[in-house]
Every structure is written in C-alpha cells, then in structure tokens.
Design a protein around this motif. Structure first.
Motif, PDB file in Angstrom:
ATOM      1  N   PRO A 163      50.124  35.939  31.181  1.00  0.00           N
ATOM      2  CA  PRO A 163      51.072  36.826  31.853  1.00  0.00           C
ATOM      3  C   PRO A 163      51.154  36.662  33.374  1.00  0.00           C
ATOM      4  O   PRO A 163      52.219  36.875  33.964  1.00  0.00           O
ATOM      5  N   GLY A 164      50.061  36.254  34.002  1.00  0.00           N
ATOM      6  CA  GLY A 164      50.066  36.168  35.455  1.00  0.00           C
ATOM      7  C   GLY A 164      50.402  34.806  36.015  1.00  0.00           C
ATOM      8  O   GLY A 164      50.358  34.610  37.235  1.00  0.00           O
ATOM      9  N   ILE A 165      50.791  33.870  35.167  1.00  0.00           N
ATOM     10  CA  ILE A 165      51.030  32.503  35.631  1.00  0.00           C
ATOM     11  C   ILE A 165      52.273  32.437  36.511  1.00  0.00           C
ATOM     12  O   ILE A 165      53.247  33.151  36.284  1.00  0.00           O
ATOM     13  N   LYS A 166      52.241  31.594  37.530  1.00  0.00           N
ATOM     14  CA  LYS A 166      53.418  31.339  38.355  1.00  0.00           C
ATOM     15  C   LYS A 166      54.185  30.183  37.735  1.00  0.00           C
ATOM     16  O   LYS A 166      53.610  29.154  37.400  1.00  0.00           O
ATOM     17  N   VAL A 167      55.501  30.369  37.569  1.00  0.00           N
ATOM     18  CA  VAL A 167      56.345  29.341  36.960  1.00  0.00           C
ATOM     19  C   VAL A 167      57.296  28.789  38.015  1.00  0.00           C
ATOM     20  O   VAL A 167      57.996  29.545  38.686  1.00  0.00           O
ATOM     21  N   ILE A 168      57.306  27.473  38.151  1.00  0.00           N
ATOM     22  CA  ILE A 168      58.208  26.810  39.090  1.00  0.00           C
ATOM     23  C   ILE A 168      59.238  26.024  38.287  1.00  0.00           C
ATOM     24  O   ILE A 168      58.891  25.126  37.523  1.00  0.00           O
ATOM     25  N   ALA A 169      60.505  26.391  38.458  1.00  0.00           N
ATOM     26  CA  ALA A 169      61.619  25.728  37.775  1.00  0.00           C
ATOM     27  C   ALA A 169      62.531  25.156  38.855  1.00  0.00           C
ATOM     28  O   ALA A 169      63.468  25.829  39.305  1.00  0.00           O
ATOM     29  N   PRO A 170      62.287  23.924  39.299  1.00  0.00           N
ATOM     30  CA  PRO A 170      63.020  23.367  40.441  1.00  0.00           C
ATOM     31  C   PRO A 170      64.533  23.413  40.318  1.00  0.00           C
ATOM     32  O   PRO A 170      65.231  23.650  41.313  1.00  0.00           O
ATOM     33  N   TRP A 171      65.081  23.197  39.107  1.00  0.00           N
ATOM     34  CA  TRP A 171      66.532  23.188  38.979  1.00  0.00           C
ATOM     35  C   TRP A 171      67.160  24.543  39.284  1.00  0.00           C
ATOM     36  O   TRP A 171      68.376  24.615  39.547  1.00  0.00           O
ATOM     37  N   ARG A 172      66.366  25.607  39.289  1.00  0.00           N
ATOM     38  CA  ARG A 172      66.886  26.923  39.652  1.00  0.00           C
ATOM     39  C   ARG A 172      66.576  27.266  41.107  1.00  0.00           C
ATOM     40  O   ARG A 172      66.871  28.376  41.553  1.00  0.00           O
ATOM     41  N   ASN A 173      65.977  26.329  41.828  1.00  0.00           N
ATOM     42  CA  ASN A 173      65.621  26.532  43.231  1.00  0.00           C
ATOM     43  C   ASN A 173      66.773  26.030  44.112  1.00  0.00           C
ATOM     44  O   ASN A 173      67.213  24.888  43.989  1.00  0.00           O
ATOM     45  N   GLU A 174      67.261  26.880  45.016  1.00  0.00           N
ATOM     46  CA  GLU A 174      68.403  26.514  45.856  1.00  0.00           C
ATOM     47  C   GLU A 174      68.109  25.308  46.738  1.00  0.00           C
ATOM     48  O   GLU A 174      69.028  24.596  47.153  1.00  0.00           O
ATOM     49  N   GLY A 175      66.835  25.062  47.020  1.00  0.00           N
ATOM     50  CA  GLY A 175      66.487  23.933  47.878  1.00  0.00           C
ATOM     51  C   GLY A 175      66.339  22.618  47.144  1.00  0.00           C
ATOM     52  O   GLY A 175      66.051  21.593  47.775  1.00  0.00           O
ATOM     53  N   PHE A 176      66.553  22.641  45.823  1.00  0.00           N
ATOM     54  CA  PHE A 176      66.386  21.418  45.047  1.00  0.00           C
ATOM     55  C   PHE A 176      67.660  20.573  45.135  1.00  0.00           C
ATOM     56  O   PHE A 176      68.684  20.993  45.679  1.00  0.00           O
TER      57      PHE A 176
END
Length: 400
Positions: A134-147
């Motif tokens: 539950p506490g994991i940080k998820v990074i989804a670059p395609w949803r990042n405006e800086g990608f």
C-alpha cells in the motif's frame, strides 16, 4: 531513491531507465518477466547495466503463470464481452506481483513501468502494486508532464546518451505475447474496417492454409483443471505449450473484436489464443454432463462479473477472491474427458464422458423406460402456468 523498473530492453523502457536516473537521481534496478512471450531475453542484464541499471532480474514465471493464474481463470469459464479470453489481462497481476517482491527484496522505495496513460495495463499494474504494498511509490513516466512527447524526441535522447536501441522496421501494429495468447492492437488495426494483415499472426496457421485433414484430441479434466492431453498426464505449463502447437497448426483460436476498456474508450484487438480456446470448449463439454443445472446457471450468472474484475485488474481484490472460491466450488464436479475435432480454424466438441455423469440416457431417451413418469409433467406445467393464466384472466376481465 531506489526504483525497480519493469524493463524489456526496447526503446521506451531503455529511455525510461536513463530518465529515472536523471529525473530522480535514482538507483534503478531492471526487471523483466518471462511469461511465455518467446522473445529473446538473453543479453538483457548486460544491456540494462550498460544503460545504468545497478542490477537486472530476468524471471521465468511461466509455471506459476499457467498453474496459479491461467488455470483458475479457466476453471471459472471467464470470457470478457464478445469472446476475449483475457490473455493479456491475466498476465499483468503476476508480473506486478513479482515486481513488488523484488522491490521488497531490494529495499526499493518505488516501482516504475512503461505503460501509457490510455491503456488498461497501467491500471492492472498499479492496482496490484497498491494491493500488495500500500505504501509503494509508483512512477508512470508517460503520465508525467516532463516526459517525452514523441518517439522522435526519445530517439534523440537515446543518441545523446549512447543508449543502444533496437534497429528494425517498426511494425504497423503493437503486439503482446505470453503463454496464453498474442494480442495485436494499434496502427493499421485502429480502423475497425481494416482486415488484419495476413502475415501478422504468429501462433496460428491461416485456416485457409491449415491441414486438409481434421485432427481429434482428448483432454482429461479433474475438478475443472486440464490434467492430460491424449491420455498423457501433463503439468499445466507443458500441457498448454503442447496444445498451443497442435491447435495453432489447425488455425484455432483467432478472434477479432472491439472491446470496452476500463479507462473508458473502445479498442479494437485481434487475438490468437489456441490452447485457451480448446481448453475453454473442452471444459464446457465436461461441465455439461457433470455440473448441476442450478450450479451451472449461478456460475454463468456471476461469470461476467468475474471476467470484468480480471480485465480491469482486480485480481488481488477481495471480491475476485470471493468469486474465485465460488467458481472453484462449482468446478469440483468437473471431472471427465472431452473429445474435440480441430479443423481449419474450428474447434468442435465430438464427445464427452465422465464416471459421475449426471446425464442418464434412460431418462433422456424418447423411448419408454427410465425413472420418469411423463404424466408428472401435467401438474408441473399447470403450476408453472398458474401466474400466466391468472394474469391473462385479469386482463380479459379489465377489457370487459
């Protein structure tokens, strides 16, 4: 920060690996899952490390995939909408599960993936991540405006950073392969009027080019699970591998449909599911003679909801686990043998038998005999017609 990245070695994940290092000053651990895609995984660790990964896991998950994910889903008879046998959907929770396990082993604060913001996979991966950690940080670059906003930009970035990327002509569609199926989407397939390219299919022979002679095979089931092919007992993985070859040779398992994605849009997909198609039909044949009528009807009533949960990514949700318990209970009687004929894309049931079959030829026969008194049908019909008769009489009275 330490991040575990789902890594394939292709353009997108190679770029993401380097981007994570620059954007987050992260130590990146690469992870690739083998679920039967038959793609070349050799050399991935070296490639990942050359791009800056501190480690690279290449995990063979095929046995677990067949035994603990595909087989339970087949026991449930799961079909999404117009015939999708959930090949991609069922692989995602397993891939994500192992992703989280590696993150725990490595003490990583975050996990990352290369799924886009338009598809179902981002949902399937992340629902599993959060269900298990539950506490994991998820990074989804395609949803990042800086990608990056285009493949051209990504290619330029790769050149600037000396990232080796595959040099090949881009396919006019995207594909995803595992032990259960291959899916084809995008590109020329985005127009639902376009026929799939003839040379696109990998698992199945074009039915027009399939053998002119039919082939009959038998599949034995125990409690809803396939345990033997043509009398040879096999574990789930080798059984599916062997059946993929047999059914694929006869062009069995192709389907072309437009489905409703969880994120809200309609999507056209073309699928090859040779072994899955045969197992689904054969299991149904054994169910027909071994499963109680009301149990079968109740199972069929909740099956669409079960399939929807798998499709949407809720494999580790309590409601899917609850429904699985019901599906497994219903399948307890499904023990027997089905015979199917494979011929130019078709899979036809030609026989079924079971030691504890509920089918009784003496009762079902049109000939006299058996423990059935036809006169009993008089009261049965009148009782079931009672409400219809009462309703009709009231309607006649109202009309005067």
């Amino acid at each position: 920060m330490k991040v575990v990245l789902a890594y394939s070695g292709g353009l997108d994940t190679s770029i993401i690996l380097k981007w994570l290092q620059e954007e987050y000053d992260a130590e990146v651990i690469a992870y690739a899952a083998d679920v039967g895609q038959e793609e070349e995984l050799d050399g991935l660790p070296e490639k990942a490390k050359n791009t800056g990964a501190s480690k690279c896991y290449v995990e063979d998950l095929r046995e677990e995939f067949a035994r603990d994910f595909v087989y339970p889903m087949i026991r449930a008879g799961a079909v999404y909408e117009s015939g999708y046998l959930l090949g991609t959907s069922i692989a995602r929770p397993l891939i994500a599960k192992r992703h989280i396990e590696i993150a725990r082993e490595q003490g990583a604060e975050a996990v990352a993936h290369g799924a886009t913001g338009k598809g179902n996979d981002q949902v399937r991966f992340e629902l599993t991540f959060y269900a298990l950690e539950p506490g994991i940080k998820v990074i989804a670059p395609w949803r990042n405006e800086g990608f990056f906003q285009s493949r051209t930009e990504m290619m330029q970035y790769a050149e600037q950073h000396g990232i080796p990327i595959p040099v090949s002509a881009e396919k006019p569609y995207s594909m995803d392969r595992n032990l259960l199926h291959i899916s084809y989407e995008g590109g020329v397939l985005e127009d639902p009027w376009n026929a799939p390219p003839k040379d696109m299919f990998l698992l199945t022979t074009d039915p027009e080019d399939a053998p002119d002679g039919a082939e009959e095979i038998t599949i034995d089931f125990e409690r809803g699970d396939a345990v033997a092919l043509d009398g040879e007992r096999l574990e789930p993985l080798p059984l599916m591998q062997k059946l993929n070859g047999i059914a694929g040779r006869h062009g069995v398992g192709r389907i072309d449909l437009v489905e409703n994605r969880f994120v809200g849009m309609k999507s056209r997909g073309v699928y090859e599911t040779p072994a899955g198609t045969v197992l689904h039909r054969a299991r149904e044949a054994v169910e027909q003679i071994t499963m109680d009528r009301e149990v079968l009807h109740q199972r069929d009533a909740i099956m669409p909801r079960y399939a929807e949960l798998v499709y949407n990514g809720f494999w580790f949700a309590p409601e899917r686990e609850m429904l699985q318990a019901a599906m497994d209970r219903a399948a307890q009687t499904v023990t027997g043998t089905a015979r199917v004929k494979l011929y130019k894309g078709s899979c036809t049931v030609t026989g079924r038998r079971a030691e504890r079959s509920l089918y009784d030829a003496d009762i079902a026969s049109f000939e006299a005999g058996g423990d059935y008194d036809q006169a009993d049908a008089n009261g049965f019909i009148r009782l079931n017609a009672l409400r219809l008769r009462v309703g009709s009489l009231k309607e006649q009275d109202a009309k005067g």
